[in-house]
Design an enzyme around this catalytic site. Structure first.
Site, PDB file in Angstrom:
ATOM      1  CB  SER A  42      12.803  27.661 -39.954  1.00 43.29           C
ATOM      2  OG  SER A  42      13.205  28.847 -40.640  1.00 43.29           O
TER       3      SER A  42
ATOM      4  CE  LYS B 202      24.623  38.633 -40.182  1.00 46.68           C
ATOM      5  NZ  LYS B 202      23.463  38.363 -39.327  1.00 46.68           N
TER       6      LYS B 202
ATOM      7  CE1 TYR C 277      25.716  36.881 -42.883  1.00 43.98           C
ATOM      8  CE2 TYR C 277      28.097  36.876 -42.641  1.00 43.98           C
ATOM      9  CZ  TYR C 277      26.849  36.529 -42.166  1.00 43.98           C
ATOM     10  OH  TYR C 277      26.729  35.844 -40.985  1.00 43.98           O
TER      11      TYR C 277
ATOM     12  N   GLY D 176      14.347  33.631 -38.099  1.00 45.62           N
ATOM     13  CA  GLY D 176      15.222  32.509 -38.442  1.00 45.62           C
ATOM     14  C   GLY D 176      15.039  31.370 -37.457  1.00 45.62           C
TER      15      GLY D 176
ATOM     16  CG  ASP E 230       9.606  37.361 -48.125  1.00 47.23           C
ATOM     17  OD1 ASP E 230      10.768  37.566 -47.692  1.00 47.23           O
ATOM     18  OD2 ASP E 230       9.307  37.419 -49.332  1.00 47.23           O
TER      19      ASP E 230
ATOM     20  CG  ASN F  59      18.987  33.767 -35.579  1.00 42.70           C
ATOM     21  OD1 ASN F  59      20.190  33.551 -35.399  1.00 42.70           O
ATOM     22  ND2 ASN F  59      18.194  32.899 -36.202  1.00 42.70           N
TER      23      ASN F  59
ATOM     24  CB  ALA G 133      27.862  46.036 -46.115  1.00 39.45           C
TER      25      ALA G 133
ATOM     26  CB  SER H  99      28.751  37.802 -38.638  1.00 35.24           C
ATOM     27  OG  SER H  99      29.876  37.135 -39.165  1.00 35.24           O
TER      28      SER H  99
END
Ligand SMILES: NC(=O)c1ccc[n+]([C@@H]2O[C@H](COP(=O)([O-])OP(=O)(O)OC[C@H]3O[C@@H](n4cnc5c(N)ncnc54)[C@H](OP(=O)(O)O)[C@@H]3O)[C@@H](O)[C@H]2O)c1
Length: 252
Positions: A14, A161, A157, A12, A63, A90, A159, A144
């Site tokens: 970018s 994290k 998301y 991540g 990817d 990240n 689950a 998070s």
């Protein structure tokens, strides 16, 4: 605190926060591989910014939903920068999906699990043996508070994290006697990237829940990551460190 001589891989790279993690790791002396998928231009721009600081940088396409792409990308980093000493998982998908569980498709669930949980597993698996051989390694997984507190409309998301925290503690145990530490940072909200995908009125509502009543500057997170990546953090492992200005504290 110096990361001189270390090679960091930031997924991540970018993205909004990944850019700052890359820059801060480079400021502390690391050479940095920035992983992107769609946003090549952004990753290349961050790589240039890092090179201007006198460090080596490489924008690498992976990817993260493809094992083959991950393996090819890691090989490229190893041949152009050297073995990965610091891995920052990240990247994330499905951050602001906002779909309740009955409407969530299995395809979307699988896509989020692939990028947010399976890719960190595959990347750790790919770099762990080299770290063990060199007798030094730092793995930082970006979680998070949605993973620790839940999030309405964010089942996949949340689950993934939460899953990263279990992965972190297990890798910490397996790496402990090889001088490989593994920690998670558990994020609140930051002035970058995906937080700006949230509509303005919701952003305000979220900030009202933060004990400090503000979102974080990305550097307030990147410096914690740089510390966890450093020699100075040699006795810190298996931790899930919340960096959130107190979003999970009882506040009113
Ligand atoms: N910003 C916040 O307030 C906040 C709050 C809590 C947690 N977080 C966490 O912080 C991390 C960074 O978030 P951010 O806000 O910086 O998000 P962002 O700006 O949306 O960046 C997401 C990154 O993930 C990459 N990515 C997504 N799918 C990918 C795939 N299939 N293969 C490779 N890369 C892929 C994107 O790459 P491309 O664009 O190149 O495709 C992009 O670099 C995430 O783990 C997120 O969960 C952020």
């Amino acid at each position: 605190m110096s990361l001189e001589g270390k090679v960091a891989l930031v997924t991540g790279g970018s993205g909004g926060l990944g850019r700052v993690h890359g820059l801060v790791l480079a400021e502390h002396g690391a050479d940095v591989a920035l992983v992107y998928n769609r946003n090549e231009a952004k990753a290349a721009e961050v790589a240039r910014e890092i090179e201007e600081k006198g460090r080596k940088a490489l924008a690498v396409k992976m990817d993260l939903s493809s094992e083959e792409s991950i393996m090819q990308g890691v090989k490229r980093v190893e041949s152009e920068l050297g073995g990965v000493d610091i891995l920052v998982n990240n990247a994330a998908a499905g951050i602001v999906r906002a779909i309740t569980i009955t409407d969530m498709s299995k395809e979307d669930w699988d896509a989020d699990v692939a990028v947010n949980l399976t890719a960190p597993f595959l990347l750790i698996k790919a770099v762990f043996p080299g770290m063990a051989e060199r007798g030094w390694g730092r793995i930082i997984n970006v979680s998070s508070v949605t993973g620790t507190m839940g999030g309405f409309g964010q089942c996949s998301y949340a689950a993934t994290k939460a899953g990263l925290i279990g992965l972190t503690k297990t890798v910490a145990l397996e790496g402990a006697r090889k001088n490989i530490t593994c920690n998670a940072v558990v994020l609140g909200v930051f002035d970058a990237g995906s937080f700006y995908d949230v509509a303005e009125p919701f952003r305000e509502r979220i900030i009202k829940r933060v004990a400090m009543r503000r979102s974080g500057d990305p550097r307030e997170l990147s410096e914690v990551i740089a510390f966890l990546a450093s020699e100075e953090a040699s006795f810190v492992t298996g931790e899930a460190i919340e960096v959130s200005g107190g979003i999970s504290l009882f506040t009113f």
